[in-house]
Design an enzyme around this catalytic site. Structure first.
Site, PDB file in Angstrom:
ATOM      1  N   SER A  43       0.919  -1.521  -0.109  1.00  0.00           N
ATOM      2  CA  SER A  43       0.162   0.267   0.162  1.00  0.00           C
ATOM      3  C   SER A  43       0.647   1.200  -0.117  1.00  0.00           C
ATOM      4  CB  SER A  43      -0.851  -0.145   1.175  1.00  0.00           C
ATOM      5  OG  SER A  43      -0.266   0.553   2.752  1.00  0.00           O
TER       6      SER A  43
ATOM      7  N   ASP B 291      -0.325  -1.088  -4.316  1.00  0.00           N
ATOM      8  CA  ASP B 291      -2.248  -2.224  -3.044  1.00  0.00           C
ATOM      9  C   ASP B 291      -2.629  -0.590  -3.553  1.00  0.00           C
ATOM     10  OD1 ASP B 291      -3.962  -3.200  -2.901  1.00  0.00           O
ATOM     11  OD2 ASP B 291      -3.468  -3.147  -0.829  1.00  0.00           O
ATOM     12  N   HIS B 292      -3.575  -0.150  -4.560  1.00  0.00           N
ATOM     13  CA  HIS B 292      -4.710   0.881  -3.992  1.00  0.00           C
ATOM     14  C   HIS B 292      -3.869   2.285  -4.411  1.00  0.00           C
ATOM     15  CE1 HIS B 292      -8.123  -0.905  -2.791  1.00  0.00           C
ATOM     16  NE2 HIS B 292      -7.874  -1.319  -1.925  1.00  0.00           N
TER      17      HIS B 292
ATOM     18  N   ASP C   9      -5.952   3.023  -8.648  1.00  0.00           N
ATOM     19  CA  ASP C   9      -7.492   3.220  -7.910  1.00  0.00           C
ATOM     20  C   ASP C   9      -8.201   4.571  -8.240  1.00  0.00           C
ATOM     21  OD1 ASP C   9      -9.866   2.716  -6.526  1.00  0.00           O
ATOM     22  OD2 ASP C   9      -8.523   2.764  -4.325  1.00  0.00           O
TER      23      ASP C   9
ATOM     24  N   HIS D 120     -12.248  -3.881   3.319  1.00  0.00           N
ATOM     25  CA  HIS D 120     -11.243  -3.864   4.162  1.00  0.00           C
ATOM     26  C   HIS D 120     -11.349  -4.155   5.930  1.00  0.00           C
ATOM     27  CE1 HIS D 120      -9.646  -1.604   0.316  1.00  0.00           C
ATOM     28  NE2 HIS D 120      -8.562  -3.035   0.710  1.00  0.00           N
TER      29      HIS D 120
ATOM     30  N   ASN E 122      -7.422 -10.772  -2.076  1.00  0.00           N
ATOM     31  CA  ASN E 122      -5.938  -9.673  -1.304  1.00  0.00           C
ATOM     32  C   ASN E 122      -6.792 -10.423   0.167  1.00  0.00           C
ATOM     33  OD1 ASN E 122      -5.493  -8.875  -3.454  1.00  0.00           O
ATOM     34  ND2 ASN E 122      -6.420  -6.629  -2.454  1.00  0.00           N
ATOM     35  N   VAL E 123      -4.823 -10.886   0.882  1.00  0.00           N
ATOM     36  CA  VAL E 123      -5.414 -10.506   2.183  1.00  0.00           C
ATOM     37  C   VAL E 123      -3.905 -10.092   3.146  1.00  0.00           C
ATOM     38  CG1 VAL E 123      -5.099 -11.824   4.202  1.00  0.00           C
ATOM     39  CG2 VAL E 123      -5.680 -13.522   1.997  1.00  0.00           C
TER      40      VAL E 123
HETATM   41  P1  13P Z   1      -8.265  -7.139   4.547  1.00  0.00           P
HETATM   42  O1  13P Z   1      -6.920  -6.404   4.881  1.00  0.00           O
HETATM   43  O2  13P Z   1      -9.245  -6.940   4.213  1.00  0.00           O
HETATM   44  O3  13P Z   1      -7.284  -8.699   4.288  1.00  0.00           O
HETATM   45  O4  13P Z   1      -7.696  -6.502   2.885  1.00  0.00           O
HETATM   46  C1  13P Z   1      -7.447  -6.668   2.283  1.00  0.00           C
HETATM   47  C2  13P Z   1      -7.045  -6.153   1.214  1.00  0.00           C
HETATM   48  O5  13P Z   1      -7.709  -5.676   0.145  1.00  0.00           O
HETATM   49  C3  13P Z   1      -5.904  -5.198   0.380  1.00  0.00           C
HETATM   50  O6  13P Z   1      -6.135  -4.308  -1.151  1.00  0.00           O
END
Ligand code: 13P
Length: 287
Positions: free
Chosen positions: A49, A84-85, A105, A177, A229-230
């Protein structure tokens, strides 16, 4: 082996399994995820991120660490280093730093602006061999300052963005999230089915993987989800394991305060969680 995420996600979509994106925060996270992917013979995506990038002193540091670690650990499974995003500026910074994949995003922009910016970034990313993810319909909750309302995506808008040539698409389907609240209504499979029908073979991305029940994950994969995504779940098991170590007084025994010992239970907890997810997503032995 650092690669873009295009091929691994095309294969996943065709083979009806999903590749996990696990977010990284530091050296321990990165090492735990890379080693587990290798042990499971699974492709993997390391998500960064903008907040985590800043924490690790910038995208250049992250890219240098991941590249060097990938080599020194002898990782042969496909690994994508993915923003990410990403914001518009963040995407350019990661392209410059040597990431192999970006997410733009633009879900909070009006659709015309999302289209214009995504089009530009698709061209730049593809010229340089990177893969690119786009988003339609905001993912709910908050992640590193990115806040979304959790609306369901409009399938027509998904088609419009998919047609710009993005490699995979995140569509909001009631996912959020962080930890899901008790009154969460679950994923909207109606929306997912409509989006899947609208975008053809496009691999779909499920954000907010933490806490989604296993049966919903399996159903989502059957409806075109090829990347999950986790993030929060790895943070929770790391915190629990670290707390257990300290509460048992192990940091006070011998040299138990050595950071390499103090962080070891959390490191092992991340490894176990990532393995569990790779088995659930079906990506084991798919490298
Ligand atoms: P979580 O933190 O809910 O697992 O989501 C992760 C995510 O979507 C990263 O973009």
């Amino acid at each position: 082996m650092l690669v873009s995420a295009t091929e691994m996600l095309k294969k996943a979509r065709a083979g009806k399994y999903a590749v996990g994106q696990f977010n990284i925060n530091n050296l321990e996270w990165t090492k735990a995820i890379l080693l587990t992917a290798q042990e499971c013979n699974s492709p993997v995506i390391l998500g960064v991120s903008e907040g985590a990038g800043k924490y690790m002193t910038g995208f250049e540091t992250v890219a240098a660490m991941v590249k060097a670690m990938d080599e020194s650990l002898g990782i042969t499974v496909p690994v994508a280093l993915h923003l990410d995003h990403g914001s518009y500026d963040g995407c350019y910074k990661c392209i410059k730093a040597g990431f192999t994949s970006i997410m733009f995003d633009g879900s909070h922009f009006p659709i015309e602006e999302n289209v214009a910016k995504t089009t530009e970034l698709v061209n730049v990313a593809h010229q340089l061999g990177l893969s690119i993810e786009a988003e339609v319909g905001a993912i709910g909750g908050e992640e590193d300052g990115v806040v979304g309302k959790g609306e369901c995506a409009d399938p027509n808008e998904c088609k419009q963005i998919a047609d710009l040539g993005v490699d995979f698409l995140a569509a909001g389907i009631g996912n959020i999230h962080g930890v899901y609240p008790d009154n969460w209504e679950g994923l909207s499979f109606e929306t997912l089915e409509a989006v899947n029908n609208a975008v053809g073979e496009m691999p779909l991305v499920l954000h907010g993987g933490t806490g989604i029940p296993d049966d919903m994950i399996t159903k989502a994969i059957s409806l075109g989800v090829a990347k999950i995504n986790v993030n929060t779940e790895c943070q929770l098991v790391f915190a629990d394991a670290t707390r257990g170590y300290i509460e048992a007084g192990k940091d006070k025994q011998g040299k138990g305060f050595d950071p390499r010992k103090l962080l070891a239970p959390g490191f092992e907890a991340i490894k176990a969680k990532v393995k569990e997810k790779m088995e659930l997503f079906g990506s084991v032995d798919k490298a």
